[in-house]
Design a protein around this motif. Sequence first.
Motif, PDB file in Angstrom:
ATOM      1  N   GLU A 210     -14.886  24.110   1.390  1.00 24.12           N
ATOM      2  CA  GLU A 210     -13.678  24.961   1.253  1.00 24.12           C
ATOM      3  C   GLU A 210     -14.069  26.364   0.518  1.00 24.12           C
ATOM      4  OE1 GLU A 210      -9.650  25.529   1.798  1.00 24.12           O
ATOM      5  OE2 GLU A 210     -11.095  23.761   2.256  1.00 24.12           O
ATOM      6  N   LYS A 211     -15.248  26.373  -0.305  1.00 21.79           N
ATOM      7  CA  LYS A 211     -15.646  27.646  -1.004  1.00 21.79           C
ATOM      8  C   LYS A 211     -16.141  28.551   0.327  1.00 21.79           C
ATOM      9  CE  LYS A 211     -17.947  26.153  -4.719  1.00 21.79           C
ATOM     10  NZ  LYS A 211     -18.798  26.363  -5.890  1.00 21.79           N
ATOM     11  N   VAL A 212     -17.085  28.038   1.215  1.00 19.53           N
ATOM     12  CA  VAL A 212     -17.702  28.778   1.956  1.00 19.53           C
ATOM     13  C   VAL A 212     -16.454  29.463   3.158  1.00 19.53           C
ATOM     14  CG1 VAL A 212     -19.175  28.580   4.029  1.00 19.53           C
ATOM     15  CG2 VAL A 212     -19.745  27.426   1.925  1.00 19.53           C
ATOM     16  N   ALA A 213     -15.737  28.425   3.506  1.00 17.36           N
ATOM     17  CA  ALA A 213     -14.627  28.777   4.420  1.00 17.36           C
ATOM     18  C   ALA A 213     -13.685  29.865   3.874  1.00 17.36           C
ATOM     19  CB  ALA A 213     -13.798  27.825   4.829  1.00 17.36           C
ATOM     20  N   GLN A 214     -13.315  29.802   2.607  1.00 20.46           N
ATOM     21  CA  GLN A 214     -12.552  30.668   1.984  1.00 20.46           C
ATOM     22  C   GLN A 214     -13.136  32.106   1.935  1.00 20.46           C
ATOM     23  OE1 GLN A 214      -9.257  30.865   0.772  1.00 20.46           O
ATOM     24  NE2 GLN A 214      -9.261  28.926   2.063  1.00 20.46           N
ATOM     25  N   PHE A 215     -14.310  32.120   1.529  1.00 15.35           N
ATOM     26  CA  PHE A 215     -15.311  33.368   1.356  1.00 15.35           C
ATOM     27  C   PHE A 215     -15.286  34.055   2.688  1.00 15.35           C
ATOM     28  CE2 PHE A 215     -19.485  34.864   2.163  1.00 15.35           C
ATOM     29  CZ  PHE A 215     -19.576  36.025   1.299  1.00 15.35           C
TER      30      PHE A 215
ATOM     31  N   ALA B  61      -4.333  36.128  17.255  1.00 13.29           N
ATOM     32  CA  ALA B  61      -4.676  34.700  18.140  1.00 13.29           C
ATOM     33  C   ALA B  61      -6.189  34.756  17.993  1.00 13.29           C
ATOM     34  CB  ALA B  61      -3.972  34.717  19.223  1.00 13.29           C
ATOM     35  N   GLY B  62      -6.895  35.983  18.295  1.00 13.36           N
ATOM     36  CA  GLY B  62      -8.230  35.970  18.566  1.00 13.36           C
ATOM     37  C   GLY B  62      -8.690  36.001  17.081  1.00 13.36           C
ATOM     38  N   TRP B  63      -8.468  36.293  16.393  1.00 13.86           N
ATOM     39  CA  TRP B  63      -8.855  36.146  15.093  1.00 13.86           C
ATOM     40  C   TRP B  63      -8.707  34.690  14.387  1.00 13.86           C
ATOM     41  CZ3 TRP B  63     -12.707  38.652  12.848  1.00 13.86           C
ATOM     42  CH2 TRP B  63     -13.100  40.154  13.361  1.00 13.86           C
ATOM     43  N   GLU B  64      -7.666  34.319  14.904  1.00 17.34           N
ATOM     44  CA  GLU B  64      -7.429  32.653  14.545  1.00 17.34           C
ATOM     45  C   GLU B  64      -8.690  32.095  15.310  1.00 17.34           C
ATOM     46  OE1 GLU B  64      -5.813  30.722  12.656  1.00 17.34           O
ATOM     47  OE2 GLU B  64      -5.274  32.914  11.608  1.00 17.34           O
ATOM     48  N   ARG B  65      -9.025  32.247  16.510  1.00 15.97           N
ATOM     49  CA  ARG B  65     -10.100  31.472  17.281  1.00 15.97           C
ATOM     50  C   ARG B  65     -11.254  31.521  16.461  1.00 15.97           C
ATOM     51  NH1 ARG B  65     -10.238  33.207  23.330  1.00 15.97           N
ATOM     52  NH2 ARG B  65     -11.947  31.530  23.466  1.00 15.97           N
ATOM     53  N   LEU B  66     -11.657  32.738  15.919  1.00 19.63           N
ATOM     54  CA  LEU B  66     -12.931  33.076  15.494  1.00 19.63           C
ATOM     55  C   LEU B  66     -12.865  32.393  13.978  1.00 19.63           C
ATOM     56  CD1 LEU B  66     -13.292  36.815  15.904  1.00 19.63           C
ATOM     57  CD2 LEU B  66     -14.434  35.162  16.907  1.00 19.63           C
ATOM     58  N   LYS B  67     -11.744  32.236  13.324  1.00 12.52           N
ATOM     59  CA  LYS B  67     -11.642  31.495  11.945  1.00 12.52           C
ATOM     60  C   LYS B  67     -11.990  30.035  12.205  1.00 12.52           C
ATOM     61  CE  LYS B  67      -8.909  34.723   9.266  1.00 12.52           C
ATOM     62  NZ  LYS B  67      -7.647  34.743   8.195  1.00 12.52           N
ATOM     63  N   LYS B  68     -11.354  29.645  13.319  1.00 10.55           N
ATOM     64  CA  LYS B  68     -11.418  28.062  13.526  1.00 10.55           C
ATOM     65  C   LYS B  68     -12.846  28.089  13.792  1.00 10.55           C
ATOM     66  CE  LYS B  68      -7.428  25.706  14.472  1.00 10.55           C
ATOM     67  NZ  LYS B  68      -6.821  26.442  13.233  1.00 10.55           N
ATOM     68  N   ALA B  69     -13.652  28.606  14.376  1.00 10.61           N
ATOM     69  CA  ALA B  69     -15.031  28.569  14.976  1.00 10.61           C
ATOM     70  C   ALA B  69     -16.034  28.656  13.573  1.00 10.61           C
ATOM     71  CB  ALA B  69     -15.675  29.612  15.990  1.00 10.61           C
ATOM     72  N   MET B  70     -15.355  29.480  12.851  1.00  5.88           N
ATOM     73  CA  MET B  70     -16.251  29.472  11.578  1.00  5.88           C
ATOM     74  C   MET B  70     -16.041  28.158  10.782  1.00  5.88           C
ATOM     75  SD  MET B  70     -16.041  33.476  10.159  1.00  5.88           S
ATOM     76  CE  MET B  70     -14.366  34.000  10.898  1.00  5.88           C
ATOM     77  N   GLU B  71     -14.737  27.739  10.757  1.00  2.00           N
ATOM     78  CA  GLU B  71     -14.593  26.313   9.720  1.00  2.00           C
ATOM     79  C   GLU B  71     -15.561  25.186  10.680  1.00  2.00           C
ATOM     80  OE1 GLU B  71     -10.630  24.707   9.915  1.00  2.00           O
ATOM     81  OE2 GLU B  71     -10.079  26.691   9.225  1.00  2.00           O
ATOM     82  N   LEU B  72     -15.564  25.313  11.834  1.00  2.47           N
ATOM     83  CA  LEU B  72     -16.415  24.280  12.590  1.00  2.47           C
ATOM     84  C   LEU B  72     -17.736  24.432  12.111  1.00  2.47           C
ATOM     85  CD1 LEU B  72     -15.732  22.376  15.052  1.00  2.47           C
ATOM     86  CD2 LEU B  72     -17.184  24.141  16.664  1.00  2.47           C
ATOM     87  N   ILE B  73     -18.429  25.626  12.112  1.00  2.00           N
ATOM     88  CA  ILE B  73     -19.575  25.989  11.597  1.00  2.00           C
ATOM     89  C   ILE B  73     -19.976  25.160  10.304  1.00  2.00           C
ATOM     90  CG2 ILE B  73     -21.379  27.760  11.028  1.00  2.00           C
ATOM     91  CD1 ILE B  73     -20.354  29.325  13.418  1.00  2.00           C
ATOM     92  N   VAL B  74     -19.123  25.673   9.429  1.00  2.00           N
ATOM     93  CA  VAL B  74     -19.154  25.362   7.946  1.00  2.00           C
ATOM     94  C   VAL B  74     -19.169  23.859   7.714  1.00  2.00           C
ATOM     95  CG1 VAL B  74     -18.093  25.311   5.696  1.00  2.00           C
ATOM     96  CG2 VAL B  74     -17.917  27.521   7.242  1.00  2.00           C
ATOM     97  N   ARG B  75     -18.134  23.240   8.564  1.00  8.53           N
ATOM     98  CA  ARG B  75     -18.034  21.762   8.412  1.00  8.53           C
ATOM     99  C   ARG B  75     -19.238  21.205   8.882  1.00  8.53           C
ATOM    100  NH1 ARG B  75     -12.775  21.159   9.944  1.00  8.53           N
ATOM    101  NH2 ARG B  75     -13.425  21.378  12.066  1.00  8.53           N
TER     102      ARG B  75
END
Lengths: 210, 210
Positions: B94-99, B189-203
């Motif tokens: 969560e920390k990494v994602a929030q960051f 919407a575009g930035w939501e996609r990017l955030k989702k991708a970042m989440e994926l990476i972090v996980r």
Amino acid sequence: MNSQKSPQTVRNREETRRRLIQAVGALLSEHGFTALGVNAVARQAGVDKVLIYRYFGGLSGLMAAFGREGDFWPSMDELAGGDIEAFAQLPLEEKVAQFAYHFVDAIQRRPLTQEIMAWEMVERNDLTVELETIRETMMLRFIEMFFPEMQPRIDMQALSAIFGAAISYLVCRSRHIRYYSGVDLQSDAGWERLKKAMELIVRGIMAQLN
Amino acid sequence: MNSQKSPQTVRNREETRRRLIQAVGALLSEHGFTALGVNAVARQAGVDKVLIYRYFGGLSGLMAAFGREGDFWPSMDELAGGDIEAFAQLPLEEKVAQFAYHFVDAIQRRPLTQEIMAWEMVERNDLTVELETIRETMMLRFIEMFFPEMQPRIDMQALSAIFGAAISYLVCRSRHIRYYSGVDLQSDAGWERLKKAMELIVRGIMAQLN
DNA sequence: TATTGTTGTCACTCGATAGTGACAATAGAT
DNA sequence: ATCTATTGTCACTATCGAGTGACAACAATA
């Protein structure tokens, strides 16, 4: 500093056009886009500036012409590592990692592209638009061709946006600074760290596919 | 276009200095760094340009002064989401994602910073150096403070270099282009996609810790 | 050889920039 | 009220940029 103007031996429109286009490239890679102007280009080409207007309608047209001729973006082939067939056979994880590596190399090998990418941050013009277009179609085609099976489950566009952005940024920045987030961008060791980190990311993503 | 010079009501060195410094910010965010010059700044401040030389020793000195005053980089606090205590309690993932999220917001909220980051691509000067320094120390301190336990196993510096670079690049580019690798950088919407991708990476990264 | 359109040179205008020297206005002291 | 250092204005130089009009040199024709 200034190339003396070796007065045209022959009068030749095509030759002059070529000299002007080439001068744009030379100036860009030697002194950056801030040094790019009608006067400077003409001086570099050893030709009168009025010909820029006559033959290209202005600097803007000249840049568009330059954009059409250049090799400032890697081809599908280059991104695949030279052998598309072989690339297609690789396991998914390997494909993504290889793609990233080849992309790093391709950008690092093209100082001109780095310069234009820096320019893209500042303004839009006929040259940056050209690069944008090439890149956009190339990226989308690449994804479509090699990662079709992932598309519904994983947003490959967003992922490659992140990878492409990170790599572009770091390569560009390495021209003026040494350390970014503690990583030495001007040493091979630094780029090894970055590649390792990218590998880690790729592995992690692939693990979630199962 | 040009702010009429409301002739100094009071003669006051400090006030004039402030006006000049403020003018730099105004010009930067309105017209970008290419419009920045002694004449332009003086015009914007409604003050004679000679005072830039007298009080700051030139434009370079003025920019350094501007750099010292500015709030163009998020604080540790902001990156942690306002409550450092609470942030420290979050699970690693969560920390990494929030960051990452907070970083996106912080940059998007600062057009001035975006402008300076674009500038960084082009040249080094007193202002970009200032931003470099702040960023570098901030990033390293943040990592050291919140992710010490990962350090030996995972190269957090390299990872945050990649995240930071990607985010910086994409936010900066969004000012002039809409689509990057098929993602709409100018829409939520575009930035939501990017955030989702970042989440994926972090996980994915976190999964490899076990 | 004379003509004509093309290719290239030159000299100029106009505008904007960085930097400087001389001077006017003012505030704060005596 | 007067003096003085500070603050600000103005006018100027020198330089560089984009863009244009006039003209010279040339090649390919007739």
